[in-house]
Scaffold this motif. Structure first.
Motif, short mmCIF file in Angstrom:
data_model
loop_
_atom_site.label_atom_id
_atom_site.label_comp_id
_atom_site.label_asym_id
_atom_site.label_seq_id
_atom_site.Cartn_x
_atom_site.Cartn_y
_atom_site.Cartn_z
N TRP A 453 0.85 -1.18 0.00
CA TRP A 453 0.00 0.00 0.00
C TRP A 453 0.89 1.24 0.00
O TRP A 453 1.96 1.25 0.59
CB TRP A 453 -0.89 0.03 1.24
CG TRP A 453 -1.85 -1.11 1.33
CD1 TRP A 453 -3.14 -1.15 0.89
CD2 TRP A 453 -1.60 -2.39 1.92
NE1 TRP A 453 -3.71 -2.37 1.15
CE2 TRP A 453 -2.79 -3.15 1.78
CE3 TRP A 453 -0.51 -2.98 2.54
CZ2 TRP A 453 -2.90 -4.46 2.25
CZ3 TRP A 453 -0.60 -4.28 3.00
CH2 TRP A 453 -1.79 -5.01 2.86
N ARG A 454 0.41 2.30 -0.67
CA ARG A 454 1.19 3.53 -0.71
C ARG A 454 0.29 4.73 -0.91
O ARG A 454 -0.63 4.72 -1.73
CB ARG A 454 2.22 3.49 -1.85
CG ARG A 454 3.16 4.69 -1.86
CD ARG A 454 4.16 4.61 -2.99
NE ARG A 454 3.69 5.26 -4.21
CZ ARG A 454 4.39 5.35 -5.33
NH1 ARG A 454 5.57 4.75 -5.42
NH2 ARG A 454 3.90 5.97 -6.38
N SER A 455 0.53 5.78 -0.14
CA SER A 455 -0.07 7.09 -0.37
C SER A 455 0.96 8.13 0.03
O SER A 455 1.15 8.43 1.21
CB SER A 455 -1.36 7.26 0.44
OG SER A 455 -2.01 8.46 0.08
N GLY A 456 1.67 8.62 -0.95
CA GLY A 456 2.76 9.55 -0.68
C GLY A 456 3.87 8.87 0.10
O GLY A 456 4.34 7.79 -0.25
N LEU A 468 4.74 -4.14 7.97
CA LEU A 468 5.50 -2.93 8.30
C LEU A 468 4.77 -1.72 7.73
O LEU A 468 4.37 -1.71 6.58
CB LEU A 468 6.90 -3.00 7.69
CG LEU A 468 7.80 -1.77 7.92
CD1 LEU A 468 8.23 -1.68 9.38
CD2 LEU A 468 9.01 -1.79 6.99
N GLN A 469 4.60 -0.70 8.58
CA GLN A 469 4.11 0.60 8.14
C GLN A 469 5.22 1.62 8.33
O GLN A 469 5.88 1.65 9.37
CB GLN A 469 2.90 1.04 8.97
CG GLN A 469 1.68 0.16 8.86
CD GLN A 469 0.51 0.77 9.60
OE1 GLN A 469 0.10 1.90 9.32
NE2 GLN A 469 -0.03 0.04 10.56
N VAL A 470 5.41 2.46 7.32
CA VAL A 470 6.44 3.48 7.37
C VAL A 470 5.79 4.84 7.14
O VAL A 470 5.08 5.04 6.15
CB VAL A 470 7.53 3.24 6.31
CG1 VAL A 470 8.59 4.33 6.38
CG2 VAL A 470 8.16 1.87 6.49
N ARG A 499 14.43 -7.35 10.46
CA ARG A 499 13.18 -7.57 9.73
C ARG A 499 12.64 -6.24 9.18
O ARG A 499 12.11 -6.19 8.07
CB ARG A 499 12.14 -8.24 10.61
CG ARG A 499 11.00 -8.85 9.82
CD ARG A 499 10.05 -9.61 10.71
NE ARG A 499 10.68 -10.71 11.40
CZ ARG A 499 10.83 -11.92 10.88
NH1 ARG A 499 10.42 -12.16 9.64
NH2 ARG A 499 11.40 -12.88 11.58
N VAL A 500 12.78 -5.17 9.96
CA VAL A 500 12.37 -3.86 9.47
C VAL A 500 13.14 -3.51 8.21
O VAL A 500 12.56 -3.05 7.21
CB VAL A 500 12.58 -2.77 10.55
CG1 VAL A 500 12.39 -1.38 9.96
CG2 VAL A 500 11.61 -2.98 11.71
N ALA A 501 14.45 -3.74 8.23
CA ALA A 501 15.28 -3.44 7.06
C ALA A 501 14.86 -4.26 5.85
O ALA A 501 14.80 -3.75 4.72
CB ALA A 501 16.75 -3.68 7.40
N GLU A 502 14.57 -5.53 6.06
CA GLU A 502 14.16 -6.40 4.95
C GLU A 502 12.83 -5.94 4.34
O GLU A 502 12.67 -5.90 3.12
CB GLU A 502 14.04 -7.85 5.45
CG GLU A 502 15.37 -8.49 5.82
CD GLU A 502 15.19 -9.83 6.52
OE1 GLU A 502 14.02 -10.22 6.75
OE2 GLU A 502 16.21 -10.46 6.84
N ILE A 507 9.55 -2.72 0.20
CA ILE A 507 8.77 -1.55 -0.18
C ILE A 507 9.50 -0.73 -1.22
O ILE A 507 8.93 -0.31 -2.25
CB ILE A 507 8.45 -0.69 1.06
CG1 ILE A 507 7.45 -1.40 1.97
CG2 ILE A 507 7.91 0.68 0.65
CD1 ILE A 507 7.20 -0.68 3.29
N ASP A 508 10.80 -0.50 -1.00
CA ASP A 508 11.60 0.29 -1.94
C ASP A 508 11.65 -0.37 -3.31
O ASP A 508 11.53 0.31 -4.35
CB ASP A 508 13.01 0.49 -1.40
CG ASP A 508 13.05 1.39 -0.17
OD1 ASP A 508 12.06 2.11 0.07
OD2 ASP A 508 14.06 1.34 0.56
#
Length: 548
Positions: A453-456, A468-470, A499-502, A507-508
């Protein structure tokens, strides 16, 4: 800026003291300008094209394609469905007819909206692609709507941000904010396979002629083209209204919406009665007209989206709900459920029940600005957040003889898989000239490794049991193990940095394949995770900034 509908609003305001004169007049410009351009006509009968007088015989050993009905509610909370263990006002309002779709078929218990707001979610439903693949990142709204709702909006020390610097001549006119014509919609796919295609209800995927439903694969369309509409005129004798004084979106809607629909892109006219009743009645008529040929019906109710308007009869049935807005909302849910039951009963009456695949879902979770708590319980979050409350959605399929009654599926799926699933049932082709993210879940669990999912700058991924939510505002990563913490109460980001990094890397990598937004996200507004908009601010409350 181009000479657009937005520019016309500016011109219209000039004689009344300038563009922002409507700040003192409840933002009434857009509706007034629309009335000038396209006044709402009196109600008129809709005549649906009649299919064959008799059904075609099935060839020996052959299979008749099923009729397919996709029913979508608007801003329905997860907890609004009594099957999910809840119901409005602590379970006072039941949804037996919606529940029956799941009980007589399959309940996908881990289903997700494609986005946390309506327009991008619907774009994914229609195309089977992440809407960010083709630049449909944000909900389509007029520029002046974005600026008006950002004025003074905020919670405690956190204020809305309006990105005036992003307003450029390249922003499409509001009617041109939609699914590009080059995208292949599910209506186009099944139409090519011999289906008669019907749309009734909300669209919100473009209002210019080239982007309207009848230009995107639907043979017939009875539409609210924008994001919302009045269910009844405000002063109608049958209307029980509930306004939300704390919500600037609500102010804008009451000032500008009209009780109006359009048929196949024609002039606007008043529907007969309450919009929910009207859409259900017309769906029943359209089904009857097409009973002898395969049809695809996208039935997109605009309930229970604001503005809150119930009929007096439905409101009167809920005297035990003391809070007025909750009682109106509950009456809207009860009405929606009853009318979905009427649609299902029509299938039985016509003898086409067993040959019809019915799918039910909502475009996203219940909204924080309603002021009604627990709409998405037991999950945290609201519409406009990527917490489970914003994106976990009811997702039921009923197809007698193909889906076992009372069955459940826990694999992660949702809106993104509607395209390929409907296409498979219809014997239609999935486009081979582009990336299609959709999978046919009738054949079993999807094979993908993750959902995104992505919004901005607000982004999220679910991979297996991990999510993970960023966020940029606040600058934070939130990590949850949904297998043991499905309601996202325990953030594990500090104890699981690897795990956060993975997941960040996932996402990237996924974002590299996405397109530049067709129009910018002009507003960033704070949304608290655990309380509705009208709750008082308290230090320490968790929040995210949502971009649109």
């Amino acid at each position: 800026m181009k000479k657009t509908w937005v520019a016309l609003c500016v011109v219209a305001a000039a004689g009344a003291g300038g563009y922002w004169a409507y700040e003192a007049n409840k933002y009434k410009l857009p509706g007034i300008v629309q009335d000038w351009k396209d006044p709402v006509q009196p109600n008129r009968a809709v005549v649906w094209q009649q299919g064959p007088a008799k059904a075609h015989a099935t060839p020996p050993g052959g299979k008749s394609p099923p009729n397919i009905i996709l029913i979508v509610a608007d801003d329905l909370g997860y907890n609004d469905i009594s099957l999910n263990g809840g119901g409005v006002a602590g379970g006072i309002v039941k949804t037996p007819n919606i529940d029956a779709i799941a009980r007589e078929g399959t309940n996908f218990t881990t289903a997700y909206a494609a986005n946390a707001t309506c327009s991008p979610s619907r774009a994914a439903m229609m195309t089977g692609r992440y809407p960010t693949r083709f630049g449909f990142e944000y909900t389509a709204v007029p520029v002046e709507f974005a600026e008006s709702v950002s004025h003074g909006e905020g919670i405690g020390p956190h204020k809305a941000i309006f990105h005036k610097d992003l307003i450029t001549p390249d922003i499409p006119a509001y009617p041109d904010m939609g699914v590009p014509a080059k995208e292949v919609t599910i209506a186009e796919a099944v139409k090519a396979a011999g289906y008669h295609t019907l749309h009734i209800g909300k669209w919100h995927l473009g209002e210019s002629p080239a982007l309207q439903p009848h230009a995107q694969g639907f043979d017939e369309s009875l539409a609210v083209l924008g994001g919302a509409a009045m269910f009844l005129p405000e002063d109608d004798a049958d209307a029980v209204n509930a306004k939300l004084p704390w919500d600037r979106i609500d102010h804008f809607l009451w000032a500008n919406l009209r009780h109006a629909v359009t048929f196949n892109g024609g002039k606007r006219f008043h529907p007969k009665g309450h919009m929910t009743d009207y859409f259900a009645d017309e769906a029943i008529a359209a089904i009857a007209a097409n009973k002898n040929r395969p049809f695809f019906l996208y039935l997109a109710f605009n309930a229970p989206h604001t503005p809150f308007q119930a009929t007096r009869a439905d409101y009167a049935k809920l005297p035990q709900i003391r809070d007025h807005k909750t009682r109106v909302y509950g009456a809207m849910i009860a009405q929606l459920d009853r009318r979905i039951g009427d649609v299902m009963a029509k299938l039985k009456e016509l003898g086409i029940d067993d040959s019809t695949l019915v799918i039910f879902t909502s475009d996203n979770g219940g909204a924080w600005y309603t002021g009604i708590d627990n709409l998405n319980a037991p999950y945290r979050g609201w519409k406009a957040t990527f917490f489970e409350g914003g994106i976990r959605t009811p997702f039921f399929m009923r197809w007698p003889g193909h889906l076992a009654p009372g069955s459940t599926r826990a694999d992660a799926t949702g809106h993104i898989d509607l395209f390929s699933t409907i296409a498979a049932a219809a014997g239609a082709k999935v486009p081979a000239d582009r990336i299609v993210d959709s999978e046919n879940i009738l054949a079993g669990p999807a094979k993908r490794t993750a959902l995104y999912w992505r919004s901005g700058d607000y982004r999220a991924v679910r991979a297996g049991d991990w999510k993970l939510q960023v966020t940029k505002r606040p600058e934070k990563a939130r990590l949850y193990n949904l297998a043991v913490d499905p309601t996202e109460r325990r953030d594990l980001s500090a104890s699981e940095p690897q795990r956060v990094a993975e997941l960040r890397a996932m996402i990237d990598a996924q974002n590299k394949g996405m397109a530049k937004p067709i129009w910018p996200g002009l507003v960033e507004a704070p949304v608290r995770i655990d309380v509705p908009q009208n709750a008082p601010w308290k230090d320490g409350q968790d929040y995210v900034y949502w971009t649109n």
